[in-house]
Design a protein around this motif. Structure first.
Motif, PDB file in Angstrom:
ATOM      1  N   GLN A  49       0.808  -1.215   0.000  1.00  0.00           N
ATOM      2  CA  GLN A  49       0.000   0.000   0.000  1.00  0.00           C
ATOM      3  C   GLN A  49       0.845   1.271   0.000  1.00  0.00           C
ATOM      4  O   GLN A  49       0.480   2.268  -0.614  1.00  0.00           O
ATOM      5  CB  GLN A  49      -0.924   0.000   1.246  1.00  0.00           C
ATOM      6  N   ASP A  50       1.958   1.237   0.684  1.00  0.00           N
ATOM      7  CA  ASP A  50       2.763   2.442   0.878  1.00  0.00           C
ATOM      8  C   ASP A  50       3.622   2.716  -0.353  1.00  0.00           C
ATOM      9  O   ASP A  50       4.848   2.559  -0.332  1.00  0.00           O
ATOM     10  CB  ASP A  50       3.629   2.282   2.129  1.00  0.00           C
ATOM     11  N   VAL A  51       2.956   3.074  -1.452  1.00  0.00           N
ATOM     12  CA  VAL A  51       3.647   3.353  -2.715  1.00  0.00           C
ATOM     13  C   VAL A  51       3.091   4.652  -3.292  1.00  0.00           C
ATOM     14  O   VAL A  51       1.864   4.879  -3.302  1.00  0.00           O
ATOM     15  CB  VAL A  51       3.434   2.207  -3.731  1.00  0.00           C
ATOM     16  N   HIS A  52       3.970   5.520  -3.759  1.00  0.00           N
ATOM     17  CA  HIS A  52       3.534   6.747  -4.422  1.00  0.00           C
ATOM     18  C   HIS A  52       3.304   6.450  -5.908  1.00  0.00           C
ATOM     19  O   HIS A  52       4.190   5.936  -6.597  1.00  0.00           O
ATOM     20  CB  HIS A  52       4.584   7.842  -4.262  1.00  0.00           C
ATOM     21  N   TRP A  53       2.116   6.771  -6.391  1.00  0.00           N
ATOM     22  CA  TRP A  53       1.738   6.508  -7.784  1.00  0.00           C
ATOM     23  C   TRP A  53       1.555   7.836  -8.529  1.00  0.00           C
ATOM     24  O   TRP A  53       0.918   8.764  -8.021  1.00  0.00           O
ATOM     25  CB  TRP A  53       0.437   5.712  -7.867  1.00  0.00           C
ATOM     26  N   THR A  54       2.114   7.878  -9.730  1.00  0.00           N
ATOM     27  CA  THR A  54       1.858   8.987 -10.657  1.00  0.00           C
ATOM     28  C   THR A  54       0.925   8.456 -11.737  1.00  0.00           C
ATOM     29  O   THR A  54       1.344   7.671 -12.598  1.00  0.00           O
ATOM     30  CB  THR A  54       3.169   9.497 -11.280  1.00  0.00           C
ATOM     31  N   MET A  55      -0.324   8.858 -11.682  1.00  0.00           N
ATOM     32  CA  MET A  55      -1.337   8.260 -12.545  1.00  0.00           C
ATOM     33  C   MET A  55      -1.275   8.796 -13.978  1.00  0.00           C
ATOM     34  O   MET A  55      -1.663   8.108 -14.917  1.00  0.00           O
ATOM     35  CB  MET A  55      -2.730   8.501 -11.968  1.00  0.00           C
ATOM     36  N   LYS A  56      -0.777  10.020 -14.158  1.00  0.00           N
ATOM     37  CA  LYS A  56      -0.714  10.624 -15.488  1.00  0.00           C
ATOM     38  C   LYS A  56       0.733  10.851 -15.876  1.00  0.00           C
ATOM     39  O   LYS A  56       1.510  11.467 -15.132  1.00  0.00           O
ATOM     40  CB  LYS A  56      -1.475  11.965 -15.489  1.00  0.00           C
ATOM     41  N   ALA A  57       1.110  10.343 -17.057  1.00  0.00           N
ATOM     42  CA  ALA A  57       2.483  10.515 -17.519  1.00  0.00           C
ATOM     43  C   ALA A  57       2.709  11.956 -17.948  1.00  0.00           C
ATOM     44  O   ALA A  57       1.908  12.538 -18.688  1.00  0.00           O
ATOM     45  CB  ALA A  57       2.763   9.567 -18.689  1.00  0.00           C
ATOM     46  N   GLU A  58       3.797  12.545 -17.494  1.00  0.00           N
ATOM     47  CA  GLU A  58       4.107  13.926 -17.870  1.00  0.00           C
ATOM     48  C   GLU A  58       4.506  14.005 -19.340  1.00  0.00           C
ATOM     49  O   GLU A  58       4.056  14.878 -20.070  1.00  0.00           O
ATOM     50  CB  GLU A  58       5.228  14.455 -16.978  1.00  0.00           C
ATOM     51  N   ALA A  59       5.367  13.069 -19.783  1.00  0.00           N
ATOM     52  CA  ALA A  59       5.822  13.005 -21.179  1.00  0.00           C
ATOM     53  C   ALA A  59       6.225  14.388 -21.674  1.00  0.00           C
ATOM     54  O   ALA A  59       5.806  14.835 -22.758  1.00  0.00           O
ATOM     55  CB  ALA A  59       4.734  12.393 -22.064  1.00  0.00           C
ATOM     56  N   ALA A  60       7.030  15.098 -20.889  1.00  0.00           N
ATOM     57  CA  ALA A  60       7.343  16.496 -21.185  1.00  0.00           C
ATOM     58  C   ALA A  60       8.045  16.643 -22.534  1.00  0.00           C
ATOM     59  O   ALA A  60       7.660  17.498 -23.355  1.00  0.00           O
ATOM     60  CB  ALA A  60       8.217  17.072 -20.063  1.00  0.00           C
TER      61      ALA A  60
END
Length: 510
Positions: free
Chosen positions: A481-492
């Protein structure tokens, strides 16, 4: 007494005197002999006593020798008995072996007879069915059969001219679907040998082809001509087996069957039997299975070697980080000692400044110690690591994720390596999951998304077409559970490149 009488008396007494002397000597010798005999008896008695003592001393050895001799005699008797029994058993075994060979030979002959009878019966059934179909449908049946033959021949000619392209693609690994997980390429190789042996036997026994000629020599020549032509095409096709052409080669063999049978029609229908076509397709199946299993085992070995290299690199990096942490600790310790010494000498105005400096140094020292401990722990625990979930929208499109594993002390180093010059844009990290057993977590996620694998031929590429929400749910199902998720790719880089491209198009249009 006169002299004469005295002489006569001496002469008379002399023998008696001599006899007395001889008797005395004999008696003396007898006494001496008796003394010697007594000495001999005494010596004999002494020797007897000594012998008895020696015998009593070495009696255990004598008894053991006697016992050993008895055991040897019994062993020889038992060995002789056992030898006789063994000879009897060997004779029985030899007889049983002969009977078994005889029964096996009879079984083979019977099986061959049954197979031939079944083949003849099948041919009769097919012939009867064809005759019935002709009677029922009349010319329409023959027309339909000819139409099918022509259609197959035309398709085969078109494929021969235009090539097979991608119309007949069948994944090679599909031939492994019915095999057990532990089935190896050696097992497939044995099956391939058996298939080739069956093909050879069918040719030798005349079951590969057929012909309607009545004359034996013309019939044999026509069948051989058709079989040689077909086998030449099939052997040429089998020699081209690769990792992605199972469907094409299969269709090439089927086309060879159609063309040879079509060309053999003018020679009293010289043709290849369907059974022989099936045998050669079976040979193709095992050839592809052998090739695929070899490739899988080779890839597995390569993956193991890559994992070993990754672990060795991780250990080297952890060891390097540990040494750097130790070096930093020593430097900070010296700085602390110096700061403490200066603090003891400092004035009241300077104490606050030195205390702040001490607090900062102590914090850095604690960080260095923790880093060293973490590096040491990573080096010692070979299964600890990070499972990463990354994407590259510009390179692979939306909703395509790579799920991999690294044991690097700094896992982002691995992500940066993947985003090198081999792809146009850098990867975006959606999650970096620490695990005590990173290989197990990675394997479980790969199994979970196996159906969504982008590369169906080589799933070890680790790219999956799914959503980040599904990946997140799969991880959480493992209790993580203790995981940081980035749901949207920045793809800068990608999005900026697209924006620049639009500006350039507008400028060009203006």
């Amino acid at each position: 007494m006169n002299t004469t009488a005295f002489i006569a008396l001496i002469i008379f007494c002399l023998p008696l005197l001599l006899l007395a002397i001889s008797y005395h000597k004999a008696k003396k010798r007898k006494l001496e002999f008796e003394d010697q005999l007594k000495q001999v008896n005494r010596e004999k008695s002494r020797l007897k006593n000594e012998k008895a003592q020696l015998l009593s001393k070495y009696q255990p050895i004598i008894d053991m020798e006697l016992h050993t001799q008895r055991l040897l005699d019994e062993a020889e008797e038992q060995a002789a008995s056992t030898r006789l029994e063994a000879e009897g058993v060997y004779a029985e075994a030899e007889q049983l072996r002969k009977e078994t060979r005889q029964k096996l030979s009879e079984a083979k002959d019977k099986a061959e007879l049954i197979k031939n009878e079944a083949r003849e019966e099948a041919n009769k059934v097919v012939s009867y069915a064809e005759e019935q179909a002709k009677e029922i449908a009349g010319d329409a049946y023959e027309a339909k059969a000819k139409a099918d033959t022509y259609e197959k021949a035309i398709r085969a000619m078109r494929n021969t001219i235009d090539g097979y392209k991608d119309d007949y693609i069948i994944p090679n690994h599909s031939v492994l679907d019915d095999l057990a997980d532990e089935f190896s390429h050696k097992d497939a190789g044995e099956e391939l040998k058996a298939a080739r042996k069956r093909v050879k036997t069918m040719v030798q026994e005349g079951h590969a082809g057929a012909c309607d000629y009545v004359e034996a020599h013309r019939k044999t020549y026509a069948i051989h001509f058709a079989v040689d032509a077909f086998n030449g095409k099939v052997d040429s096709a089998l020699a081209k087996v690769k990792h992605d052409n199972f469907g094409k080669i299969k269709q090439e063999i089927i086309d060879a069957f159609a063309l040879v049978n079509h060309n053999g029609a003018p020679f009293r229908n010289a043709r290849i039997n369907q059974e022989f076509l099936d045998a050669r397709l079976t040979e193709l199946k095992w050839a592809v299975a052998t090739f695929e299993l070899k490739k899988i085992e080779k890839d597995e070995q390569a993956a193991i070697k890559a994992q070993i290299r990754e672990e060795e690199r991780a250990i080297r990096e952890a060891e390097k980080a540990r040494k750097e942490a130790e070096k930093e600790e020593k430097m900070l310790q010296k700085a602390l000692e110096k700061a403490r010494a200066e603090l003891s000498k400092a004035s009241d105005e300077q104490k606050a400044e030195y205390e702040a400096q001490l607090a900062e140094l102590e914090g850095k020292l604690q960080e260095a110690e923790e880093k060293g401990q973490r590096a040491l722990s990573m080096a010692q625990q070979t299964r600890r690591g990070h499972v990463y979930v990354i994407s590259n929208v510009g390179s692979f499109g939306e909703e395509v994720f790579k799920i991999g594993m690294t044991r690097r002390l700094e896992p982002m180093d691995r992500v940066k390596e993947l985003g090198d010059a081999s792809v146009p844009f850098s990867f975006d990290v959606h999650a970096m999951i620490f695990s005590e057993d990173a290989p197990a977590l990675e394997n479980e996620l790969h199994r979970r998304f196996n159906q969504q694998s982008v590369n169906k031929i080589n799933p070890r590429k680790e790219f999956f077409r799914t959503t980040i929400t599904e990946v997140k749910q799969a991880v959480e199902q493992h209790g993580i559970q203790d995981v940081h998720w980035t749901m949207k790719a920045e793809a800068a880089e990608y999005r900026e490149s697209v924006a620049i491209g639009k500006v350039q198009q507008n400028e060009a249009a203006a």
